[in-house]
Motif scaffolding. Structure first.
Motif, PDB file in Angstrom:
ATOM      1  N   TYR A   1       0.416   3.727 -11.962  1.00  0.00           N
ATOM      2  CA  TYR A   1       0.748   4.770 -11.005  1.00  0.00           C
ATOM      3  C   TYR A   1       2.017   5.492 -11.432  1.00  0.00           C
ATOM      4  O   TYR A   1       2.966   4.889 -11.922  1.00  0.00           O
ATOM      5  CB  TYR A   1       0.958   4.164  -9.612  1.00  0.00           C
ATOM      6  CG  TYR A   1       1.539   5.129  -8.621  1.00  0.00           C
ATOM      7  CD1 TYR A   1       0.743   6.090  -8.002  1.00  0.00           C
ATOM      8  CD2 TYR A   1       2.894   5.085  -8.296  1.00  0.00           C
ATOM      9  CE1 TYR A   1       1.279   6.984  -7.088  1.00  0.00           C
ATOM     10  CE2 TYR A   1       3.434   5.969  -7.376  1.00  0.00           C
ATOM     11  CZ  TYR A   1       2.618   6.920  -6.788  1.00  0.00           C
ATOM     12  OH  TYR A   1       3.164   7.807  -5.886  1.00  0.00           O
TER      13      TYR A   1
ATOM     14  N   ARG B   1      -2.461   0.976  -9.652  1.00  0.00           N
ATOM     15  CA  ARG B   1      -3.331   1.542  -8.624  1.00  0.00           C
ATOM     16  C   ARG B   1      -4.761   1.154  -8.925  1.00  0.00           C
ATOM     17  O   ARG B   1      -5.196   1.169 -10.085  1.00  0.00           O
ATOM     18  CB  ARG B   1      -3.187   3.054  -8.591  1.00  0.00           C
ATOM     19  CG  ARG B   1      -3.979   3.718  -7.479  1.00  0.00           C
ATOM     20  CD  ARG B   1      -3.074   4.514  -6.591  1.00  0.00           C
ATOM     21  NE  ARG B   1      -3.612   4.771  -5.282  1.00  0.00           N
ATOM     22  CZ  ARG B   1      -3.166   5.733  -4.486  1.00  0.00           C
ATOM     23  NH1 ARG B   1      -2.183   6.508  -4.905  1.00  0.00           N
ATOM     24  NH2 ARG B   1      -3.670   5.909  -3.282  1.00  0.00           N
TER      25      ARG B   1
ATOM     26  N   GLU C   1      -9.067   6.910  -5.430  1.00  0.00           N
ATOM     27  CA  GLU C   1      -7.979   5.937  -5.454  1.00  0.00           C
ATOM     28  C   GLU C   1      -8.048   5.068  -4.206  1.00  0.00           C
ATOM     29  O   GLU C   1      -8.263   5.552  -3.098  1.00  0.00           O
ATOM     30  CB  GLU C   1      -6.642   6.672  -5.526  1.00  0.00           C
ATOM     31  CG  GLU C   1      -6.468   7.482  -6.805  1.00  0.00           C
ATOM     32  CD  GLU C   1      -5.178   8.283  -6.814  1.00  0.00           C
ATOM     33  OE1 GLU C   1      -4.670   8.553  -5.705  1.00  0.00           O
ATOM     34  OE2 GLU C   1      -4.681   8.627  -7.888  1.00  0.00           O
TER      35      GLU C   1
ATOM     36  N   PHE D   1      -2.663   0.284  -3.822  1.00  0.00           N
ATOM     37  CA  PHE D   1      -1.641  -0.009  -4.818  1.00  0.00           C
ATOM     38  C   PHE D   1      -1.592  -1.514  -5.031  1.00  0.00           C
ATOM     39  O   PHE D   1      -2.021  -2.303  -4.188  1.00  0.00           O
ATOM     40  CB  PHE D   1      -0.272   0.486  -4.349  1.00  0.00           C
ATOM     41  CG  PHE D   1      -0.182   1.978  -4.215  1.00  0.00           C
ATOM     42  CD1 PHE D   1       0.117   2.772  -5.306  1.00  0.00           C
ATOM     43  CD2 PHE D   1      -0.391   2.595  -2.984  1.00  0.00           C
ATOM     44  CE1 PHE D   1       0.205   4.150  -5.182  1.00  0.00           C
ATOM     45  CE2 PHE D   1      -0.310   3.968  -2.848  1.00  0.00           C
ATOM     46  CZ  PHE D   1      -0.013   4.748  -3.954  1.00  0.00           C
TER      47      PHE D   1
ATOM     48  N   LEU E   1       2.390   2.742  -0.763  1.00  0.00           N
ATOM     49  CA  LEU E   1       3.214   2.353  -1.904  1.00  0.00           C
ATOM     50  C   LEU E   1       4.306   1.397  -1.482  1.00  0.00           C
ATOM     51  O   LEU E   1       4.594   0.422  -2.165  1.00  0.00           O
ATOM     52  CB  LEU E   1       3.811   3.599  -2.555  1.00  0.00           C
ATOM     53  CG  LEU E   1       4.692   3.354  -3.790  1.00  0.00           C
ATOM     54  CD1 LEU E   1       3.900   2.627  -4.865  1.00  0.00           C
ATOM     55  CD2 LEU E   1       5.229   4.668  -4.328  1.00  0.00           C
TER      56      LEU E   1
END
Length: 926
Positions: A301, A392, A403, A406, A417
């Motif tokens: 990421y 990710r 996506e 994380f 995040l």
């Protein structure tokens, strides 16, 4: 190249204006030459593979960074020199040396493979040139900084990525995985595999199979090679979790296309691709993306800042114009790192600000970089980026990817995040929810929307689950095949059917009979002849090395069965009380006897006469009270109190004695002690067990029996026959078998408690099979809901002669502690009543003595003494007159005084007459 064009344009401008400014040309020309002479030029070398997608992105990013710097710099220029030496690392080393010698480069950037970076680092050491590599080893060799002091790694090792893959395997309960990678001549993935294996072991998983694809450049018939390897994989492993660590884009295309045609990209399969492959997703065409439907990818990421957006727009414009054959023009992580590497070099040069910069100074300046680039915070520690990357998870959906979550070492998986501690996360050590660790929804291969993939080759109608079942068992209520029937029946089979009904997926299966030892069935599951073994299989530590057991559905332990013992019960009537109890009971009996005699001696004619008669009468009175016979009258109320308390004591002791004796006569101490097996062993007596080899080995190795003294039985009905013939002294059975046996023969045999415990009865599956864990959860639900108990009652109901409740055979002798209180009460009350009688008697005797001493003549004193006077009331021979019974309690209390006064007025002649009358009265009473 762009720098050269810039200088050329500066020279050509005066030529274009020659017709107008011919007279000023020498002056203008001298001015340009002076400007060039004052500009500092730094040569930078780059070694990349411009034929690969990553190499194309890196080349574009490096040229952009150099061009952008030269446009804004007034006194410094960068000159970029690219080299593409091919796949041979030796050619890479040669290219590095050529850049240093001929192009006078101050730093070399590139090298996407560690074996290339290591060789170039050796060249850098020799010429003291900083080397900035895009590759790093999976496992950092010791003393790396001392070995390559001029090497800087613009990357992090693969440990975090491997931990992320292991976390995915843990969360979805994938116990076995298949690792796939395209090898190269120099074994580029050799360092990654140990990291992945170690990370998987930490979460209880393992690598079951390695699928190593040959290098794409060396393959002539790539389609045939990939197909052959996948067929071999399909035959040799049941795992359907595929982790692709490294592959070139052409090889990846063949891999997924062939895997999908063979059904390996389908229901209950899972595919995970590493960061190096995920970065290629943007460059793949639609046909390749569609074959990867449901794949999970690991991606490094990087934040989307304003500088990144500006870089992306410029990158896409230049990349589209230069590479028209590419389908995607988005930059990857390697492009961002290439751009940031130029930024580190320029910052280091500007920081030094000196015309004479030594390589060592440039190296230290780059290592001291501390700024925020396109890839995030950039710091170096021990020659490598210090910050662990944030990863990710992406999911390939349709012709693109989305996506998901994380991942970082802490907190693990997270929707955001910077997740708050304890929220929206699932680390590899925590218990995940039913949807898995990823927030989802995850699109899995084969459109598996209702549940997560098992990652295992689940059975189908065409290929059902192969289950081995014992054909013959010692106790056929557990499992048996009826004559002419292909399907087994029994307690174990009913449990299996109940579990299958509760699974959220179909489980086609077929049964195979096994006429042999149970260990052979375990071996059949281990060598993949069968998929599972169902039956009364004991879970043992040795067996868990080869198969995966479910949660036990029945308790297991080793019990010893013996016939009822006919013990000698001649003196059993003494056993309800222990010795101490008998002694104290006798003592309290005698004490009470003396108290009653003393209190009744003065007023009750039944206690008069010779000493022998008095003792006999007192013994008879108290002995009759033991059986609640009370014919004799008691004259003293205090005596009645003592006797009432004594009767209460007798009642309690008699009831307790009767109850304990009844239990002893019924049970007769029938339960043996398991330690008695030592007597059987020492006396070399024969014992029996069932046909499971582990019990025989256990008796021999653990308990120490001789093998020839162990008799094997194939049927439960053989045990009673052998016991009756005295062929065996005891039978050793597992706890479930013991319960079944005693439910049928409880009147003739008894057993010990299981002294040695085993793991219980369970079903066996292949190692890593997720079906085993599904079965375990279902068995626990059956136990919690009482279904297992219902099945046990249906299959193992006791015979009508046997009670459903077990008899407690441990009947102990009653001790003094149980009766101490009542004995103390009885003795205390008797003592108090005794004192109430004794104190007035002593007082009256003393008064009578004083009165006599005042009235008698000296001659009369010589014929008596104090001792004789005191003893008169206790003697009821020829000197005592029998009074009539007191009509009231008050008269009874005055009885002692009345008797004393009467004794004083009696003459010797009267004594003789009274003695004759008394004797005659006693004869009449008898």
């Amino acid at each position: 190249m762009h720098n050269g064009m810039k200088r050329t344009n500066r020279v050509l401008k005066p030529c274009i204006l020659l017709s107008v400014l011919v007279t000023f040309f020498p002056i203008f020309s001298n001015g340009v030459e002076a400007a060039i002479g004052t500009s500092k030029v730094t040569n930078i070398g780059a070694i990349i593979d411009v034929n690969s997608r990553i190499g194309k992105e890196e080349k574009t990013a490096l040229e952009m960074a150099v061009q952008n710097f030269n446009l804004i710099s007034t006194n410094h220029e960068l000159s970029l020199h690219l080299r593409h030496p091919g796949e041979d690392p030796l050619q890479v080393a040669y290219a590095a040396e050529e850049l240093i010698k001929e192009k006078k480069v101050k730093v070399i950037i590139g090298m996407d493979k560690w074996e290339e970076a290591a060789l170039v680092a050796n060249i850098g050491n020799r010429y003291q040139i900083p080397i900035l590599s895009f590759a790093t080893p999976a496992i950092t060799p010791p003393l790396t900084r001392l070995r390559w002091p001029f090497l800087m790694r613009m990357a992090s090792n693969g440990s975090e990525q491997m931990r992320c893959i292991a976390a995915l395997a843990s969360c979805y309960n994938w116990r076995k995985v298949v690792v796939i990678y395209e090898d190269n001549v120099y074994g580029g993935e050799s360092g990654t595999l140990p990291l992945l294996s170690e990370a998987l072991q930490e979460v209880g998983a393992e690598i079951e199979y390695h699928l190593v694809l040959p290098p794409f450049s060396l393959s002539t018939d790539l389609e045939h090679v990939v197909q052959h390897e996948l067929i071999k994989l399909q035959k040799e492993t049941e795992s359907r979790v595929f982790i692709v660590l490294q592959s070139s884009l052409p090889m990846l295309t063949y891999l997924f296309r062939e895997a999908k045609n063979m059904g390996l990209v389908g229901r209950d399969t899972a595919w995970i691709i590493s960061n190096s492959i995920t970065s290629l997703l943007d460059s793949m065409n639609n046909s390749v993306i569609s074959s990867m439907e449901g794949t999970l990818g690991i991606q490094t990421y990087y934040p989307s800042s304003s500088s990144y957006q500006s870089f992306e727009a410029q990158f896409r414009k230049i990349f589209r114009a230069e590479y028209l054959d590419e389908d995607s023009f988005m930059p990857g992580i390697q492009a961002l790192r290439a751009y940031d590497s130029i930024g580190m070099v320029t910052q280091a040069i500007e920081k030094l600000g000196s015309d004479s910069i030594s390589p060592k100074m440039l190296l230290n300046s780059i290592l001291g970089s501390d700024f925020t680039g396109l890839t995030g915070e950039i710091h170096f520690k021990d020659g490598m980026l210090s910050n662990a990357p944030i990863l990710r998870i992406v999911n390939v959906v349709g012709k693109k990817y989305k996506e998901l979550d994380f991942w970082s070492p802490n907190p693990g998986f997270s929707k955001t995040l910077y997740a708050e501690d304890g929220k929206e996360r699932c680390s590899n050590s925590s218990v995940c929810n039913i949807t898995g660790c990823l927030s989802g929804p995850v699109i899995w291969p084969g459109d598996l929307n209702d549940r997560n993939p098992k990652g295992w080759a689940l059975p189908t109608n065409a290929k059902p689950l192969r289950i081995v079942v014992p054909k013959r068992t010692s106790f056929d209520k557990f499992v048996t095949f009826q004559t002419g029937e292909a399907l087994p029946e029994g307690f174990c089979i009913d449990i299996f059917n109940e579990v299958v009904e509760r699974l959220n997926y179909s489980l086609p299966h077929e049964f195979f009979q096994h006429d042999g030892l149970y260990d052979d069935m375990i071996e059949g599951v281990y060598n993949k002849t069968y998929d599972a073994a169902i039956g009364d299989i004991t879970i043992l530590a040795e067996r868990t090395k080869y198969v995966e057991f479910t949660q036990p559905y029945a308790e297991s332990g080793l019990s010893m069965i013996v016939p009822f013992a006919n013990k000698d019960s001649t003196w059993i009537f003494l056993k309800p009380f222990n010795l101490e109890m008998w002694i104290v009971s006798g003592a309290i009996f005698i004490y009470t006897l003396l108290i009653v005699w003393f209190m009744e001696h003065q007023s009750n004619p039944y206690f008069r006469g010779p000493w022998k008669v008095q003792i006999e009468n007192a013994l008879w009175l108290l002995s009759c009270s033991l059986f609640f016979i009370h014919a004799e009258k008691l004259y003293s109320n205090l005596t009645r109190i003592v006797v009432v308390v004594w009767l209460f004591v007798v009642f309690i002791c008699t009831a307790s004695y009767t109850a304990n004796l009844t239990s002893m006569l019924t049970v007769q101490r029938m339960e043996p002690n398991f330690s008695e097996y030592k007597n059987f062993k020492n006396n070399r007596l024969t014992v029996g067990c069932d046909n499971d080899s582990f019990v025989q080995n256990y008796l021999e190795r653990v308990l120490g029996f001789e093998r020839e003294k162990i008799k094997i039985f194939d049927n439960e009905n053989d045990y009673p026959t052998e016991f009756e013939r005295k062929n065996i002294a005891a039978a050793f059975l597992e706890l479930p078998y013991e319960k079944v046996f005693l439910n049928k023969y409880c009147e003739r045999y008894t057993s010990t408690k299981a002294a040695y415990r085993f793991g219980g009865f369970g079903f066996a599956f292949q190692k890593g099979s997720p079906i085993a864990s599904d079965f375990s959860r279902a068995i626990l639900r059956l136990s919690e809901k009482g279904t297992l108990k219902t099945l046990e009652e249906r299959w193992f109901a006791p015979s009508p002669e046997c009670s459903t409740t077990a008899t407690n055979n441990n009947v102990e002798s009653l001790s003094l502690g149980s009766f101490k209180g009542i004995y103390i009460v009885s003795a205390t009350i008797s003592t108090i009543c005794f004192l109430l009688v004794l104190i007035p008697l002593v007082r009256n005797s003393r008064n009578h003595q004083e009165a006599n001493e005042g009235n008698v003549t000296p001659s009369s004193k010589s014929g008596s003494s104090k001792g004789g006077e005191v003893s008169k009331p206790f003697y009821n021979g020829d000197k005592t007159r029998i009074p009539r019974r007191a009509s009231t309690f008050a008269q009874a209390l005055d009885m002692d005084g009345w008797v004393s006064s009467r004794w004083e007025r009696v003459s010797n002649s009267d004594n003789l007459e009274n003695y004759q009358d008394s004797s005659q009265a006693e004869i009449e009473m008898l």
